[in-house]
Design an enzyme around this catalytic site. Structure first.
Site, PDB file in Angstrom:
ATOM      1  N   VAL A 260      58.095  49.687  12.697  1.00 34.63           N
ATOM      2  CA  VAL A 260      57.589  51.383  12.117  1.00 34.63           C
ATOM      3  C   VAL A 260      58.187  52.001  13.158  1.00 34.63           C
ATOM      4  O   VAL A 260      58.922  53.275  12.574  1.00 34.63           O
ATOM      5  CB  VAL A 260      55.798  51.295  12.583  1.00 34.63           C
ATOM      6  CG1 VAL A 260      56.140  52.331  11.615  1.00 34.63           C
ATOM      7  CG2 VAL A 260      55.088  50.624  11.658  1.00 34.63           C
ATOM      8  N   ASP A 261      57.864  51.980  14.346  1.00 33.59           N
ATOM      9  CA  ASP A 261      58.772  52.579  15.361  1.00 33.59           C
ATOM     10  C   ASP A 261      60.388  52.965  14.716  1.00 33.59           C
ATOM     11  O   ASP A 261      61.154  53.777  14.767  1.00 33.59           O
ATOM     12  CB  ASP A 261      58.670  53.032  16.859  1.00 33.59           C
ATOM     13  CG  ASP A 261      59.146  53.440  18.059  1.00 33.59           C
ATOM     14  OD1 ASP A 261      59.389  54.918  16.852  1.00 33.59           O
ATOM     15  OD2 ASP A 261      58.621  53.228  18.662  1.00 33.59           O
TER      16      ASP A 261
HETATM   17  P1  ADP Z   1      52.332  48.240  17.391  1.00 31.29           P
HETATM   18  O1  ADP Z   1      53.252  47.814  18.102  1.00 31.29           O
HETATM   19  O2  ADP Z   1      51.737  49.046  16.946  1.00 31.29           O
HETATM   20  O3  ADP Z   1      51.541  46.923  16.754  1.00 31.29           O
HETATM   21  P2  ADP Z   1      53.789  47.204  14.637  1.00 31.29           P
HETATM   22  O4  ADP Z   1      54.976  48.481  14.778  1.00 31.29           O
HETATM   23  O5  ADP Z   1      55.326  46.274  15.494  1.00 31.29           O
HETATM   24  O6  ADP Z   1      53.485  48.624  15.964  1.00 31.29           O
HETATM   25  O7  ADP Z   1      53.272  46.945  13.684  1.00 31.29           O
HETATM   26  C1  ADP Z   1      52.519  47.891  12.959  1.00 31.29           C
HETATM   27  C2  ADP Z   1      52.167  47.579  11.686  1.00 31.29           C
HETATM   28  O8  ADP Z   1      53.275  48.092  11.123  1.00 31.29           O
HETATM   29  C3  ADP Z   1      52.271  45.886  11.908  1.00 31.29           C
HETATM   30  O9  ADP Z   1      51.304  45.523  10.770  1.00 31.29           O
HETATM   31  C4  ADP Z   1      53.773  45.652  10.708  1.00 31.29           C
HETATM   32  O10 ADP Z   1      54.029  44.492  10.362  1.00 31.29           O
HETATM   33  C5  ADP Z   1      54.285  46.642  10.444  1.00 31.29           C
HETATM   34  N1  ADP Z   1      55.296  47.505   9.770  1.00 31.29           N
HETATM   35  C6  ADP Z   1      56.244  46.818  10.400  1.00 31.29           C
HETATM   36  N2  ADP Z   1      57.360  48.031   9.643  1.00 31.29           N
HETATM   37  C7  ADP Z   1      56.278  48.523   8.920  1.00 31.29           C
HETATM   38  C8  ADP Z   1      56.850  49.582   8.056  1.00 31.29           C
HETATM   39  N3  ADP Z   1      58.705  49.858   8.103  1.00 31.29           N
HETATM   40  N4  ADP Z   1      56.303  50.397   7.327  1.00 31.29           N
HETATM   41  C9  ADP Z   1      55.394  49.856   6.960  1.00 31.29           C
HETATM   42  N5  ADP Z   1      54.249  48.918   7.895  1.00 31.29           N
HETATM   43  C10 ADP Z   1      55.383  49.132   8.656  1.00 31.29           C
END
Ligand code: ADP
Length: 196
Positions: A47-48
């Site tokens: 997400v980041d």
């Molecule tokens: P964390 O480090 O808090 O676990 P992540 O970004 O790795 O955060 O993942 C959190 C969730 O968001 C996961 O379920 C992942 O599949 C999902 N995810 C990843 N990219 C996106 C996106 N662009 N939009 C929405 N959800 C996403």
């Protein structure tokens, strides 16, 4: 008319104030999207990465300022801060740091709930009406999605019970299968249909 549960199948809860969608968090057109950030606030994967890629340098600049002025040691787990949203369709980004599963001596649920509640609090403090969350901690941070669904939904429901300004909390799942797990494990109170 027989009693049956309404609104479950189309993914809306709490009189429509909470809705579930499958999509990309960085594309959501709401007042604020929530970033599943890490303590550095300076970018990462998942997400980041998606948020910073789409939002551009302005968001990182704002995060650097927050690090410099407010959190030189990094943002503690469970806390939330707000920045501008650069090139994103949302107006603001609320950055929160989810717990890494198994690394907080059993306080993971409390910390995950704090992420949701502090993000919602920051939204209300900024007079925002709509917010979109990803499934915080369920990616790289390894929180089991079924357990996260229960914690996230309870935290959101508790917050909304005492707060009337926010009229849309959108939960954004990257895949349909993630949403299906959430639908099986959430704690939202289900409403009965009219006349039941
Ligand atoms: P964390 O480090 O808090 O676990 P992540 O970004 O790795 O955060 O993942 C959190 C969730 O968001 C996961 O379920 C992942 O599949 C999902 N995810 C990843 N990219 C996106 C996106 N662009 N939009 C929405 N959800 C996403």
């Amino acid at each position: 008319m027989s009693t049956h549960i309404s609104k479950e199948l189309d993914g809306t809860f709490l009189s429509g104030r909470v809705c579930l969608v499958v999509g990309d968090i960085s594309k959501q057109q709401v007042d604020a999207i929530v970033n599943a950030a890490n303590w550095t606030l300076l970018g990462g994967g998942g997400v980041d990465g998606a948020i910073h890629r789409a939002g551009g340098e302005a968001i990182i600049e704002a995060c650097r300022e927050i690090r410099k002025n407010q959190f030189p040691q990094g943002l503690p787990t469970g806390e939330a801060v707000i920045t501008i949203a650069g090139n994103l369709p949302a107006r603001f980004v609320i950055h929160t740091v989810g717990p890494i599963y198994g690394r907080h001596d059993g306080r993971e649920a409390e910390l995950l709930a704090a992420c949701y509640q502090n993000s919602l609090r920051v939204a209300v403090q900024n007079s925002l009406r709509s917010i979109a969350f990803p499934a915080i901690s369920t990616g790289a941070f390894g929180y089991p999605p079924a357990k996260a669904a229960s914690v996230a939904s309870q935290a959101i429901m508790d917050f909304l019970a005492n707060q009337y300004l926010l009229d849309e909390v959108r939960l954004v799942f990257f895949a349909q299968s993630d949403m299906t797990v959430f639908l099986k494990h959430h704690k939202f109170k289900l409403e009965k249909t009219e006349g039941s």
